[in-house]
Design a protein around this motif. Structure first.
Motif, PDB file in Angstrom:
ATOM      1  N   LEU A  87       0.835  -1.208   0.000  1.00  0.00           N
ATOM      2  CA  LEU A  87       0.000   0.000   0.000  1.00  0.00           C
ATOM      3  C   LEU A  87       0.871   1.259   0.000  1.00  0.00           C
ATOM      4  O   LEU A  87       0.628   2.191  -0.778  1.00  0.00           O
ATOM      5  CB  LEU A  87      -0.931   0.017   1.217  1.00  0.00           C
ATOM      6  N   LEU A  88       1.860   1.281   0.876  1.00  0.00           N
ATOM      7  CA  LEU A  88       2.752   2.440   0.937  1.00  0.00           C
ATOM      8  C   LEU A  88       3.470   2.649  -0.387  1.00  0.00           C
ATOM      9  O   LEU A  88       3.554   3.776  -0.888  1.00  0.00           O
ATOM     10  CB  LEU A  88       3.778   2.259   2.059  1.00  0.00           C
ATOM     11  N   THR A  89       3.947   1.566  -0.972  1.00  0.00           N
ATOM     12  CA  THR A  89       4.641   1.664  -2.257  1.00  0.00           C
ATOM     13  C   THR A  89       3.718   2.223  -3.327  1.00  0.00           C
ATOM     14  O   THR A  89       4.101   3.132  -4.085  1.00  0.00           O
ATOM     15  CB  THR A  89       5.187   0.278  -2.687  1.00  0.00           C
ATOM     16  N   ARG A  90       2.496   1.713  -3.391  1.00  0.00           N
ATOM     17  CA  ARG A  90       1.543   2.174  -4.400  1.00  0.00           C
ATOM     18  C   ARG A  90       1.192   3.654  -4.206  1.00  0.00           C
ATOM     19  O   ARG A  90       1.142   4.427  -5.169  1.00  0.00           O
ATOM     20  CB  ARG A  90       0.274   1.317  -4.365  1.00  0.00           C
ATOM     21  N   ILE A  91       0.974   4.050  -2.964  1.00  0.00           N
ATOM     22  CA  ILE A  91       0.631   5.454  -2.677  1.00  0.00           C
ATOM     23  C   ILE A  91       1.794   6.371  -3.060  1.00  0.00           C
ATOM     24  O   ILE A  91       1.589   7.419  -3.698  1.00  0.00           O
ATOM     25  CB  ILE A  91       0.268   5.631  -1.181  1.00  0.00           C
ATOM     26  N   LEU A  92       3.013   5.989  -2.694  1.00  0.00           N
ATOM     27  CA  LEU A  92       4.176   6.815  -3.009  1.00  0.00           C
ATOM     28  C   LEU A  92       4.436   6.881  -4.508  1.00  0.00           C
ATOM     29  O   LEU A  92       4.812   7.934  -5.032  1.00  0.00           O
ATOM     30  CB  LEU A  92       5.406   6.300  -2.264  1.00  0.00           C
ATOM     31  N   GLU A  93       4.224   5.778  -5.208  1.00  0.00           N
ATOM     32  CA  GLU A  93       4.359   5.789  -6.672  1.00  0.00           C
ATOM     33  C   GLU A  93       3.344   6.732  -7.302  1.00  0.00           C
ATOM     34  O   GLU A  93       3.665   7.467  -8.240  1.00  0.00           O
ATOM     35  CB  GLU A  93       4.207   4.378  -7.238  1.00  0.00           C
ATOM     36  N   LYS A  94       2.132   6.726  -6.767  1.00  0.00           N
ATOM     37  CA  LYS A  94       1.089   7.621  -7.271  1.00  0.00           C
ATOM     38  C   LYS A  94       1.501   9.081  -7.077  1.00  0.00           C
ATOM     39  O   LYS A  94       1.360   9.903  -7.988  1.00  0.00           O
ATOM     40  CB  LYS A  94      -0.227   7.346  -6.535  1.00  0.00           C
ATOM     41  N   LEU A  95       2.049   9.401  -5.909  1.00  0.00           N
ATOM     42  CA  LEU A  95       2.500  10.771  -5.649  1.00  0.00           C
ATOM     43  C   LEU A  95       3.644  11.165  -6.585  1.00  0.00           C
ATOM     44  O   LEU A  95       3.659  12.278  -7.125  1.00  0.00           O
ATOM     45  CB  LEU A  95       2.957  10.918  -4.194  1.00  0.00           C
ATOM     46  N   CYS A  96       4.586  10.254  -6.785  1.00  0.00           N
ATOM     47  CA  CYS A  96       5.717  10.541  -7.683  1.00  0.00           C
ATOM     48  C   CYS A  96       5.250  10.794  -9.108  1.00  0.00           C
ATOM     49  O   CYS A  96       5.754  11.702  -9.775  1.00  0.00           O
ATOM     50  CB  CYS A  96       6.721   9.383  -7.652  1.00  0.00           C
TER      51      CYS A  96
END
Length: 101
Positions: A87-96
């Motif tokens: 989840l954290l990885t997906r959220i951070l990728e979305k922000l990037c």
């Protein structure tokens, strides 16, 4: 005058040195505040965080502002540590992705 370079030679104390007081221009003016980058980063990310769904913002807050580990986050939201990591990885990728748009 420094004949080789065609400009006056610096005093023996070096460029930017005030011979009479012993202080340099940097001493008088000061350095750039390294925290300015944090302000710039905040101004870039803040509007993007507001666009995230509440649950995703909450997960980021737990991780980066509250300092919780992935395991602690997982137990609070009722998932495994691996799912919290994803989840954290997906959220951070979305922000990037949004940052580079």
């Amino acid at each position: 005058m420094n004949r080789a370079w065609g400009h006056p030679a610096y005093p023996s104390s070096g460029p930017g040195k005030d011979v009479s007081s012993g202080s340099t221009n940097t001493d008088i003016v000061g350095d750039l505040d390294s925290r300015i980058e944090l302000v710039e980063d905040y101004n870039s990310v803040s509007p993007l965080l507001k666009q995230l769904p509440n649950d995703e913002r909450t997960i980021l807050q737990m991780r980066f502002f509250d300092g919780l580990s992935q395991s602690q986050i997982a137990s609070r939201i009722g998932v495994s540590q691996m799912q919290a990591s994803r989840l954290l990885t997906r959220i951070l990728e979305k922000l990037c992705e949004k940052l580079v748009e």
